[in-house]
Design an enzyme around this catalytic site. Structure first.
Site, PDB file in Angstrom:
ATOM      1  N   LYS A  13      10.946  72.314  87.326  1.00  0.00           N
ATOM      2  CA  LYS A  13      10.571  71.551  88.532  1.00  0.00           C
ATOM      3  C   LYS A  13      10.353  70.069  88.246  1.00  0.00           C
ATOM      4  CE  LYS A  13       6.797  73.914  89.552  1.00  0.00           C
ATOM      5  NZ  LYS A  13       6.663  74.974  88.541  1.00  0.00           N
ATOM      6  N   ARG A  87       1.437  76.255  96.190  1.00  0.00           N
ATOM      7  CA  ARG A  87       1.502  77.358  95.225  1.00  0.00           C
ATOM      8  C   ARG A  87       0.885  78.613  95.803  1.00  0.00           C
ATOM      9  NH1 ARG A  87       1.592  73.973  90.295  1.00  0.00           N
ATOM     10  NH2 ARG A  87       1.807  75.242  88.455  1.00  0.00           N
ATOM     11  N   ARG A 121       8.224  72.898  74.947  1.00  0.00           N
ATOM     12  CA  ARG A 121       8.143  71.720  75.828  1.00  0.00           C
ATOM     13  C   ARG A 121       7.183  70.658  75.270  1.00  0.00           C
ATOM     14  NH1 ARG A 121       6.671  72.313  82.136  1.00  0.00           N
ATOM     15  NH2 ARG A 121       4.695  73.155  81.426  1.00  0.00           N
ATOM     16  N   ARG A 154       1.334  70.643  75.964  1.00  0.00           N
ATOM     17  CA  ARG A 154       0.280  70.965  76.930  1.00  0.00           C
ATOM     18  C   ARG A 154      -0.562  72.146  76.449  1.00  0.00           C
ATOM     19  NH1 ARG A 154       3.018  70.999  82.837  1.00  0.00           N
ATOM     20  NH2 ARG A 154       1.506  72.680  83.015  1.00  0.00           N
ATOM     21  N   ARG A 165       0.045  82.357  83.468  1.00  0.00           N
ATOM     22  CA  ARG A 165       0.621  81.523  84.531  1.00  0.00           C
ATOM     23  C   ARG A 165       1.734  82.273  85.258  1.00  0.00           C
ATOM     24  NH1 ARG A 165       2.239  76.596  81.191  1.00  0.00           N
ATOM     25  NH2 ARG A 165       2.909  75.631  83.127  1.00  0.00           N
TER      26      ARG A 165
END
Ligand code: AMP
Length: 211
Positions: A13, A87, A121, A154, A165
């Site tokens: 996203k 969300r 990431r 992160r 998540r």
């Protein structure tokens, strides 16, 4: 144009939304980045919401909606590429009260690709640009190509937090798809190739938006 980029964590996203800015001429608004900014600046709000963000659970609807409203207040006329919100169906209804949305792009990505992608990431501490050690590495290890900022991993990109998540996404966020599909605002983007060139996916998104 008012575009929502919707999809599970790790579906790309943020990467696609930031590249759509130049193509669509609207600002990229990421509630995840707004949350991290509050936490980094150690604001009162930041201290209140840190526990949600670090455990991979959702910040309560009222709080995140206030954060978004504050950000949108000055900019609504420019449209937006909104990512990370809504969300929950409750948030989708709140967004309807704030403004109408032109289109919701739903990114379909298999869980196996997501876990792989999130575990490698990296993000720039200064400008928020996203990299991937395997598929989109920076030119110089540990440094952002755009501004030389430090790249960090992160806290919520740890395997057990990623699993949480994804669970939260299935439970709370997936119903948002039906909400927008029933309003004929949803367009699907399939992305099953973990090494897909982000620019190609962005082209596909732009083409789909204009259809
Ligand atoms: P993201 O960068 O979009 O994955 O967001 C990081 C974290 O910020 C999430 O795991 C949540 O804790 C929080 N967050 C961001 N957007 C929302 C939202 N719309 N609703 C609730 N929590 C959110």
């Amino acid at each position: 144009m008012k575009v929502v980029i919707f999809g599970p964590p790790g579906s790309g996203k943020g990467t696609y939304a930031s590249r759509l800015v130049n193509k669509l001429g609207s600002p990229h608004i990421s509630t995840g980045d707004l949350v991290r900014e509050e936490i980094r600046n150690k604001t009162l709000l930041g201290k209140k919401i840190e526990k949600y963000s670090s455990s991979g659970t959702l910040v309560p609807d009222e709080i995140i909606t206030e954060i978004l409203k504050k950000r949108l207040a000055s900019e609504l006329s420019k449209g937006f590429i909104l990512e990370g919100y809504p969300r929950t169906v409750g948030q989708a209804k709140e967004l309807e009260k704030i403004t109408k949305v032109d289109v919701v792009m739903n990114l379909n990505v298999p869980d196996s690709v997501i876990v792989d992608r999130l575990s490698s990431r990296l993000q720039c501490r200064t400008c928020g640009a996203i990299y991937n050690e395997k598929t989109m590495p920076p030119k110089v290890a540990g440094k952002c190509d755009k501004d030389g900022g430090e790249l960090f991993r992160r806290v919520d990109d740890q395997p057990e937090v990623i699993r949480e998540r994804l669970r939260v996404y299935q439970e709370a966020s997936a119903p948002v798809i039906d909400f927008y599909r029933s309003k004929h605002l949803l367009k699907d983007i399939r992305n099953e190739d973990p090494n897909a060139d982000p620019d190609k996916v962005v082209e596909q998104i732009v083409k789909t938006i204009k259809q």
